[in-house]
Motif scaffolding. Structure first.
Motif: not given
Length: 168
Positions: A32-38, A52-62, A73-82
């Protein structure tokens, strides 16, 4: 470092991909935690619940993403951070979760199949802050959500946008 994680990841911990190698998440994860993609390296998304189920997926630049197990189909919330990211998947990838609000113009390079961003035009414009999305590559980006409104898209190179969006 590179490798495949096929075991089920469970619990409340966060998952961080920070290596320049290729990492595959193929388990039906329940964490249930977040996923960060560097930035750097390839992340292969091998299941609908790779993040996972419920955490936010953060996609960093590059970051470079790939979908290998059919239509993902990824149901997690998503964030394009940088900044920008690349999708090279041979199969379609849909981000169906709620996008997080960010400012700035984003470029998504799609060099494979179709990448779908789910959300109303209003939500996607708020998400992108300035309301600008740049699309490049030989693949296509689809906007889905069924609400009325418009989103500003700049098509670069051979990219396709669905529904047909204006080239600026």
């Amino acid at each position: 470092q590179a490798g495949t994680v096929s075991a089920v990841l469970a619990g409340g911990a966060n998952v961080i991909k920070s290596t320049s190698g290729t990492v595959t998440l193929s388990g039906n994860n329940t964490f249930t935690g977040n996923t960060t993609i560097g930035s750097g390296g390839l992340l292969v998304i091998g299941s609908n619940t790779a993040f996972g189920s419920g955490g936010t997926v953060t996609i960093n630049g590059g970051a470079i993403l790939d979908a290998t197990a059919g239509d993902i189909v990824v149901s997690n919330n998503v964030s394009f951070v940088t900044s920008d990211f690349t999708f090279v998947g041979s199969n379609p990838l849909t981000f169906a979760g709620v996008p997080a609000a960010l400012g700035g113009t984003r470029t998504i390079t799609v060099s494979g199949s179709t990448l779908t961003l789910y959300g109303s035009p209003e939500a996607l414009n708020a998400y992108l802050g300035s309301g600008k999305l740049r699309v490049s590559g030989s693949g296509s980006v689809a906007i889905s959500g069924g609400a009325s409104g418009s989103i500003t898209v700049t098509q670069q190179s051979n990219a396709q946008a669905t529904p047909a969006l204006p080239t600026l």
